[in-house]
Design a protein around this motif. Structure first.
Motif, PDB file in Angstrom:
ATOM      1  N   CYS A  31       0.875  -1.146   0.025  1.00 32.88           N
ATOM      2  CA  CYS A  31       0.067   0.100  -0.170  1.00 32.88           C
ATOM      3  C   CYS A  31       0.896   1.108   0.340  1.00 32.88           C
ATOM      4  N   THR A  59      -5.086   4.307  -3.284  1.00 31.68           N
ATOM      5  CA  THR A  59      -4.791   3.066  -2.623  1.00 31.68           C
ATOM      6  C   THR A  59      -5.289   3.432  -1.137  1.00 31.68           C
ATOM      7  N   TYR A  62      -3.920  -1.481   4.797  1.00 34.04           N
ATOM      8  CA  TYR A  62      -4.549  -2.920   4.928  1.00 34.04           C
ATOM      9  C   TYR A  62      -5.456  -3.010   5.982  1.00 34.04           C
ATOM     10  N   LYS A 202       0.060 -11.234   0.415  1.00 34.37           N
ATOM     11  CA  LYS A 202       0.027  -9.957   0.900  1.00 34.37           C
ATOM     12  C   LYS A 202      -0.517  -9.715   2.053  1.00 34.37           C
TER      13      LYS A 202
HETATM   14  P1  TTP Z   1       0.293  -0.693  -6.239  1.00 36.55           P
HETATM   15  O1  TTP Z   1       1.547  -1.475  -6.073  1.00 36.55           O
HETATM   16  O2  TTP Z   1      -0.459  -1.383  -7.435  1.00 36.55           O
HETATM   17  O3  TTP Z   1      -0.450  -0.737  -4.986  1.00 36.55           O
HETATM   18  P2  TTP Z   1      -0.140  -0.322  -3.522  1.00 36.55           P
HETATM   19  O4  TTP Z   1       1.416  -0.324  -3.468  1.00 36.55           O
HETATM   20  O5  TTP Z   1      -0.929   0.936  -3.040  1.00 36.55           O
HETATM   21  O6  TTP Z   1      -0.805  -1.716  -2.825  1.00 36.55           O
HETATM   22  P3  TTP Z   1      -0.510  -3.312  -2.620  1.00 36.55           P
HETATM   23  O7  TTP Z   1      -0.157  -3.463  -1.426  1.00 36.55           O
HETATM   24  O8  TTP Z   1      -1.533  -4.049  -3.247  1.00 36.55           O
HETATM   25  O9  TTP Z   1       0.915  -3.256  -3.684  1.00 36.55           O
HETATM   26  O10 TTP Z   1       0.721   0.880  -6.699  1.00 36.55           O
HETATM   27  C1  TTP Z   1       1.634   1.601  -6.074  1.00 36.55           C
HETATM   28  C2  TTP Z   1       1.100   2.800  -5.932  1.00 36.55           C
HETATM   29  O11 TTP Z   1       0.625   3.541  -7.102  1.00 36.55           O
HETATM   30  C3  TTP Z   1      -0.012   2.957  -4.913  1.00 36.55           C
HETATM   31  O12 TTP Z   1       0.272   3.054  -3.482  1.00 36.55           O
HETATM   32  C4  TTP Z   1      -1.048   4.189  -5.257  1.00 36.55           C
HETATM   33  C5  TTP Z   1      -0.404   4.419  -6.691  1.00 36.55           C
HETATM   34  N1  TTP Z   1      -1.575   3.991  -7.676  1.00 36.55           N
HETATM   35  C6  TTP Z   1      -2.097   5.250  -8.562  1.00 36.55           C
HETATM   36  O13 TTP Z   1      -1.815   6.227  -8.507  1.00 36.55           O
HETATM   37  N2  TTP Z   1      -3.082   4.827  -9.248  1.00 36.55           N
HETATM   38  C7  TTP Z   1      -3.568   3.566  -9.698  1.00 36.55           C
HETATM   39  O14 TTP Z   1      -4.440   3.147 -10.315  1.00 36.55           O
HETATM   40  C8  TTP Z   1      -2.974   2.311  -8.715  1.00 36.55           C
HETATM   41  C9  TTP Z   1      -3.245   0.906  -8.752  1.00 36.55           C
HETATM   42  C10 TTP Z   1      -1.826   2.830  -7.831  1.00 36.55           C
END
Ligand code: TTP
Ligand code: MG
Length: 604
Positions: A31, A59, A62, A202
């Protein structure tokens, strides 16, 4: 899927014949944006937290995901699921980028190739590290294993990937202890599997997959779109042929795929479906472009557009300062909405800009108010070219990007490389009074970075791309250079290097263009580039390094990178073997590009 296009995938069992020699890690931040906020403010950890951009929760932590909040959910929907959701605005990416860079830099400590993939993902090829470690002791796999192996693979990949899982754990622990971020990791013998297996457990965990389970694991992916290198267009084409899941793709015959796609593409798709991927982990450098975009409902007034660009430029300049390179090309992007057709499309224009818009103060890239003013006028000029102001317009996005850069410092080993960037710039300057009007019809295509953008060289801001010095192009453009644009910060290197009188004497019949030198931005009088008089006199006074000739400024010499000092020393010991000396010997050969010769212009 049609039976007719299916075939038994017996070949998929022959994993033993394939190359499993590599050990690749994929590391993904949990996240990410939410974690950056939580690291900054630990009180947020216990709250359900969402990061909002416009009306979307991009995002969430959790804690919030426990309520069913998913990435890219509408804020309204998220609040229905979790009315207590704490929302933070995440439109300023500055801190996320900074965190991303810190993580990347930390990963470099393992001295393995690291490839940055977006802001929160990295591949690391730990093959060599694994080979060093695998010989010692017994190893125990860390984290999860995707299926237990039935037999040991004869190539030894199970042991290697087990060691790789230990390294992944070590790296993840280090990221946590140094920076406070939890991560997930995927461990596999190729990038495709490492990336796809990474999110299996995760958050804050890791998963390893052995090659023998690749086909079976891939067959669990519901959509062909789950494979990273399969884009929307290919997905649509596959779906139109009723190839929807990865399992469908595994089973369709190569011959059938070759009728739909090119032969290479068909083979690649087939391999990917089987979890095969030979692409290397490419060491990431600095990004090719640095840009920002702002989207909105509609803007139809020029002054509003100007405000948007102005705000965007302020933020972009912060990023460029952090990056440290000097931009030499600027791109403006607009998304135009066609009210009649209810559709939108993007258009871009870019032009080269003079590096002298930027200055270097105490080693930091800076820009004066006048420089910012200049950039704004360039931006609005490009805007005017994209929009016919005599008609109404409706924009839903504006974007700005610096698309080409000139390195200020190089770690490259050769003094010739060190000088190269300057050469390309200085040559433009030196050609100021040396017009070849016949060159105006030259092909400028080399300056165009991509087909999707329009390179506009008719603007006043013209500098050649440092990487592609094309003399004729510069000549064609040099008439557009205004006085304040001709200075190059990169010429600091020249002043710092102080090509001295002895070197210049070797360069008979040539002189350094004094006008250009006087425009060097950062140089203080004491350290300024040589004046015409200086070029003919010994400039150095005070202490000298042991191996240096007496005319060398010790302070300047000591400020050079080690490898360059060594190179200079070698050159002074044996002038005939040095690049500079070699360049000097070519002085009269005007056809040779990229030699130090270009630094100097003949006396008229
Ligand atoms: P991700 O790695 O897809 O998501 P995440 O790190 O927040 O969550 P996870 O634990 O599932 O890996 O994306 C990385 C960052 O990119 C996320 O924190 C926010 C940004 N993001 C956007 O700006 N737009 C989007 O459409 C997505 C999917 C992510
Ligand atoms: Mg992530």
């Amino acid at each position: 899927m049609d039976d007719a296009i299916m075939q038994s995938s017996s070949s998929t069992c022959s994993y033993v014949d394939k190359d499993h020699s590599r050990s690749i890690l994929h590391i993904d931040l949990d996240c990410f944006y939410a974690q950056v906020e939580m690291v900054k403010n630990p009180k947020l950890r216990s709250l359900p937290l969402g990061i909002q951009q416009k009306n979307i929760v991009v995002t969430s932590n959790y804690e919030a995901r426990n309520y069913g909040i998913q990435k890219c959910m509408l804020v309204t929907d998220a609040l229905k699921l979790c009315p207590n959701l704490k929302l933070l605005n995440g439109e300023d990416l500055h801190e996320y980028r900074a965190a991303s860079n810190k993580i990347f830099e930390l990963l470099l400590c393992w001295k393995c190739p690291v490839e940055k993939l977006g802001m929160d993902e990295n591949f690391i090829d730990v093959t060599k590290l694994v080979l060093d470690k695998v010989k010692t002791d017994n190893h125990t796999l860390v984290g999860h294993l995707y299926n237990k192996p039935s037999t040991d693979c004869p190539c030894g990949c199970h042991s290697r990937l087990t060691v790789a899982s230990q390294i992944a754990n070590e790296i993840r622990e280090k990221i946590y202890s140094d920076l406070g971020f939890t991560t997930c990791a995927g461990v596999a013998h190729n990038k495709l599997l490492a990336k796809l297996i990474c999110p299996l457990h995760k958050p804050n965990n890791q998963t390893t997959i052995f090659p023998e389970h690749a086909v079976e694991f891939m067959s669990t992916l519901q959509s062909v779109r789950s494979i990273p290198s399969i884009g929307l267009k290919t997905t649509d084409t596959l779906i139109s042929h009723k190839i929807i899941t990865v399992s469908d793709l595994q089973q369709v015959s190569l011959d059938v795929l070759k009728k739909i796609f090119s032969s290479d593409m068909a083979v690649r798709l087939k391999s990917l479906s089987l979890g095969e991927d030979t692409t290397p982990v490419k060491q990431s450098g600095k990004p090719q472009s640095i840009g920002l975009e702002d989207s909105f409902k509609t803007v139809s007034v020029k002054s509003e557009v100007e405000d948007k660009f102005s705000a965007l430029l302020q933020r972009l300049l912060v990023l460029v300062r952090e990056d440290g390179r000097i931009p030499v090309s600027l791109r403006v992007t607009l998304r135009k909405r066609d009210a009649k057709r209810l559709s939108s499309h993007r258009e871009s224009r870019q032009c080269q800009i003079s590096p002298s818009i930027f200055t270097i103060a105490s080693g930091t890239l800076t820009i004066t108010d006048a420089g910012q003013h200049k950039l704004m006028s360039i931006i609005m000029r490009l805007f005017n070219k994209l929009i016919d102001l005599s008609k109404p317009f409706h924009l839903t996005l504006v974007g700005l990007a610096f698309t080409k850069f000139q390195e200020r410092m190089t770690g490259r080993s050769s003094i010739v490389n060190y000088l190269m960037n300057d050469i390309s710039v200085q040559s433009v300057l030196n050609l100021q009074n040396d017009c070849d009007t016949s060159a105006t019809s030259m092909d400028y295509s080399a300056a165009s970075p991509s087909s999707s953008t329009t390179t506009d060289l008719s603007d006043g801001e013209v500098e050649p791309s440092p990487k592609k010095p094309k003399k004729v192009t510069w000549i064609a453009k040099r008439r557009c250079l205004s006085k304040e644009e001709v200075a190059s910060p990169s010429k600091l290197k020249v002043s710092e290097l102080r090509l001295n009188s002895k070197e210049l004497e070797k360069v008979s019949e040539l002189r350094l263009n004094s006008r250009d030198r006087s425009l060097t931005p950062r140089a203080s009088p004491a350290k300024d580039v040589l004046s015409d008089a200086d070029t003919m006199k010994d400039v150095a006074e005070g202490g000298h390094c042991d191996d240096c000739p007496s005319y060398v400024d010790k302070e300047v010499f000591n400020s050079l990178p080690d490898e360059m000092q060594q190179e200079l020393k070698a050159m002074w010991k044996n002038p005939s073997s040095s690049e500079v000396a070699r360049s000097s010997s070519r002085m009269t050969n005007k056809s040779k590009p990229n030699t130090i010769l270009k630094y100097f212009v003949p006396h008229k």
